[in-house]
Write a protein that holds these residues in place. Structure first.
Motif, PDB file in Angstrom:
ATOM      1  N   GLU A  59     -23.550  31.868  70.737  1.00  0.00           N
ATOM      2  CA  GLU A  59     -22.110  31.661  70.592  1.00  0.00           C
ATOM      3  C   GLU A  59     -21.719  30.568  71.577  1.00  0.00           C
ATOM      4  O   GLU A  59     -21.926  30.712  72.792  1.00  0.00           O
ATOM      5  CB  GLU A  59     -21.357  32.957  70.885  1.00  0.00           C
ATOM      6  N   ILE A  60     -21.177  29.485  71.056  1.00  0.00           N
ATOM      7  CA  ILE A  60     -20.852  28.317  71.883  1.00  0.00           C
ATOM      8  C   ILE A  60     -19.346  28.235  72.065  1.00  0.00           C
ATOM      9  O   ILE A  60     -18.583  28.308  71.090  1.00  0.00           O
ATOM     10  CB  ILE A  60     -21.396  27.029  71.237  1.00  0.00           C
ATOM     11  N   TYR A  61     -18.909  28.087  73.305  1.00  0.00           N
ATOM     12  CA  TYR A  61     -17.495  27.953  73.642  1.00  0.00           C
ATOM     13  C   TYR A  61     -17.234  26.488  73.973  1.00  0.00           C
ATOM     14  O   TYR A  61     -17.787  25.956  74.930  1.00  0.00           O
ATOM     15  CB  TYR A  61     -17.142  28.847  74.832  1.00  0.00           C
ATOM     16  N   ARG A  62     -16.390  25.847  73.154  1.00  0.00           N
ATOM     17  CA  ARG A  62     -16.096  24.422  73.324  1.00  0.00           C
ATOM     18  C   ARG A  62     -14.622  24.235  73.649  1.00  0.00           C
ATOM     19  O   ARG A  62     -13.769  24.942  73.121  1.00  0.00           O
ATOM     20  CB  ARG A  62     -16.428  23.650  72.050  1.00  0.00           C
ATOM     21  N   ASP A  63     -14.359  23.250  74.476  1.00  0.00           N
ATOM     22  CA  ASP A  63     -12.990  22.801  74.718  1.00  0.00           C
ATOM     23  C   ASP A  63     -13.038  21.341  75.147  1.00  0.00           C
ATOM     24  O   ASP A  63     -14.100  20.703  75.069  1.00  0.00           O
ATOM     25  CB  ASP A  63     -12.259  23.698  75.729  1.00  0.00           C
ATOM     26  N   GLU A  64     -11.907  20.813  75.618  1.00  0.00           N
ATOM     27  CA  GLU A  64     -11.846  19.394  75.969  1.00  0.00           C
ATOM     28  C   GLU A  64     -12.780  19.015  77.119  1.00  0.00           C
ATOM     29  O   GLU A  64     -13.112  17.849  77.307  1.00  0.00           O
ATOM     30  CB  GLU A  64     -10.391  18.991  76.304  1.00  0.00           C
ATOM     31  N   ARG A  65     -13.261  19.996  77.885  1.00  0.00           N
ATOM     32  CA  ARG A  65     -14.168  19.720  79.001  1.00  0.00           C
ATOM     33  C   ARG A  65     -15.618  19.620  78.568  1.00  0.00           C
ATOM     34  O   ARG A  65     -16.455  19.077  79.278  1.00  0.00           O
ATOM     35  CB  ARG A  65     -14.056  20.826  80.060  1.00  0.00           C
TER      36      ARG A  65
END
Length: 189
Positions: A17-23
């Protein structure tokens, strides 16, 4: 993590499970507790890493008992075609293989239990692979099979002229349908 069971018993593909955001992104690449719950009660003892260029084919490798190894493989950088061949003599899938693309983009992993030959070929300019093993490397028990064996019929996705092998892998024996590489657990009952 999501687990995909392949047609070969014990061989699984793992999608974190990959958590992506602007960082950027974050994911757990390994959790012993979750791995044991969903995949196998395997205790890893050694981590390995390799860097290879386009066309490098490493394999098909395995270690004989009592130093057989289960492996959990992932790609940190680049893309490979990862291949596992079932060498458990009494398995219904003896001599069959599963191929899966592992890459830095898909972040998939493949778990290969004991009793398999393993290899991969680099499909990108380069690739960095990491893998966990549940047994230590034992050079006197290390074996291999020929990458282009006609019985195994593996599609490595690259033309033969692009494939780069070590001297050792150029001289591996062919797969022998009558050979007992590993006894499957079911055969001992």
């Amino acid at each position: 993590m999501e687990v995909e069971y392949t047609e070969i018993e014990g061989l699984v593909i793992i999608r974190p499970e990959i958590y992506r955001d602007e960082r950027g992104y974050f994911f757990e690449s390994f959790s012993q507790r979750e791995f044991e719950e969903k995949v196998s009660k395997t205790q890893f003892v050694q981590d390995n890493e390799s860097r290879s260029s386009y066309g490098v084919l490493r394999g098909l490798h395995f270690q004989k008992n009592p130093f057989a190894q289960a492996k959990l493989i992932r790609v940190i950088s680049g893309k490979v075609l990862d291949v596992a061949v079932d060498l458990r003599h009494n398995s219904p899938t003896f001599g069959k293989h599963v191929s899966v693309e592992l890459s830095e983009e898909n972040k998939q992993q493949v778990f290969i239990p004991r009793g398999f030959a393993h290899g991969f070929i680099v499909l990108s300019d380069h690739a960095v692979c990491q893998y966990k093993c549940d047994n230590y490397y034992a050079p006197d028990y290390a074996e291999g099979l020929m990458w282009d064996d006609k019985q195994l019929n593996i599609n490595w996705l690259l033309p033969d002229e692009d494939i780069i092998l070590s001297e050792k892998d150029k001289n591996n024996p062919n797969f022998d349908l009558n050979s007992v590489y590993f006894e499957s657990k079911k055969s001992k009952n």
